[in-house]
Design a protein around this motif. Structure first.
Motif, PDB file in Angstrom:
ATOM      1  N   ARG A 173       0.850  -1.184   0.000  1.00  0.00           N
ATOM      2  CA  ARG A 173       0.000   0.000   0.000  1.00  0.00           C
ATOM      3  C   ARG A 173       0.887   1.235   0.000  1.00  0.00           C
ATOM      4  N   VAL A 174       0.496   2.222  -0.785  1.00  0.00           N
ATOM      5  CA  VAL A 174       1.237   3.482  -0.835  1.00  0.00           C
ATOM      6  C   VAL A 174       0.347   4.585  -0.261  1.00  0.00           C
ATOM      7  N   ILE A 175       0.934   5.384   0.637  1.00  0.00           N
ATOM      8  CA  ILE A 175       0.208   6.503   1.244  1.00  0.00           C
ATOM      9  C   ILE A 175       0.868   7.791   0.781  1.00  0.00           C
ATOM     10  N   PHE A 176       0.051   8.743   0.315  1.00  0.00           N
ATOM     11  CA  PHE A 176       0.571  10.055  -0.067  1.00  0.00           C
ATOM     12  C   PHE A 176       0.163  11.082   0.985  1.00  0.00           C
ATOM     13  N   MET A 177       1.174  11.802   1.507  1.00  0.00           N
ATOM     14  CA  MET A 177       0.905  12.837   2.507  1.00  0.00           C
ATOM     15  C   MET A 177       1.257  14.210   1.970  1.00  0.00           C
TER      16      MET A 177
END
Length: 244
Positions: free
Chosen positions: A207-211
């Motif tokens: 999973r990739v999270i963009f902040m």
């Protein structure tokens, strides 16, 4: 699957400045989560709050069901959360082997001999067994970071946090560190990785999270995240990073 990490409504302030804004996330046993985003978006602050290297002001952080807070339980929780830093943080006066064997003896009460056997096995895993008797100053940056990873693994943590583990390295050394991280992922180690390495995110993340600006803007599996980002800010970020 059980959640190793649960974060609910976490906020973090530095004085008036809000560094993290209503963060909610969970990480399952064996999951590899990669956090990306522009500099100053709160990525490193977020993972440093997980083991309380940074104190958060409200909300909840739990590791394996235990709340992360100041108090007598914190040392035990920190044993479960390994951390690999940008600039290695090895003890310069200890050999590679001693660096890896130290914490299990001091913190876990392992015998000196067992800790050394274990340390050698882990150095083997990160392809550093031949350098066991060297000192950190005799190693390249990539080699030091691989030793730092072995040292973190020596504590058998439930989850390993990586804070931009390759950003201090020369480009030709980045691959050797990412290879080690990839083999950890394949072995089922739970990992949260803050990185600028998009290829790694694409290949290894579950999973990739963009902040951005202290918020989680978007998260998805790598395939959908990179090919069909939903949020305009994610699209703009990926456009800038992948096409420059």
């Amino acid at each position: 699957m059980s959640n190793v990490i649960e974060i609910e409504h976490m906020n973090k302030f530095y004085g008036q400045f809000q560094a993290l804004n209503d963060i909610n996330m969970t990480v399952e046993q064996g999951e590899v989560v990669v956090i990306i985003g522009p500099s100053g978006s709160g990525k490193s602050t977020l993972i440093r709050c997980i083991n309380l290297l940074e104190a958060y002001q409200d909300g909840d952080v739990r590791v394996a069901g235990q709340r992360v807070e100041l108090g007598p339980k914190l040392a035990g929780i920190r044993c479960e959360v390994g951390m690999v830093f940008q600039n290695f943080n090895l003890y310069p006066h200890l050999t590679v082997l001693a660096n890896v064997a130290l914490a299990p003896v001091r913190v876990r009460g392992m015998s000196h001999r067992n800790a050394q056997v274990r340390a050698r096995g882990l150095l083997e895993k990160v392809d550093m067994a031949a350098h066991a008797d060297k000192y950190p100053s005799q190693l390249s940056g990539g080699q030091q970071q691989r030793v730092a990873i072995a040292r973190t693994m020596a504590m058998e943590p439930r989850v390993i946090l990586f804070d931009e583990p390759t950003s201090a390295l020369d480009p030709e050394m980045v691959g050797e560190v990412l290879d080690v991280m990839q083999s950890l992922a394949r072995a089922g180690v739970t990992m949260i990785v803050v990185t600028h390495e998009m290829g790694f995110a694409r290949k290894v993340a579950d999973r990739v999270i963009f902040m951005e600006s202290g918020r989680i803007i978007e998260q998805n599996n790598p395939q959908d995240f990179f090919t069909a980002p939903q949020e305009p800010r994610t699209q703009a970020f990926l456009q800038a990073i992948l096409h420059h």
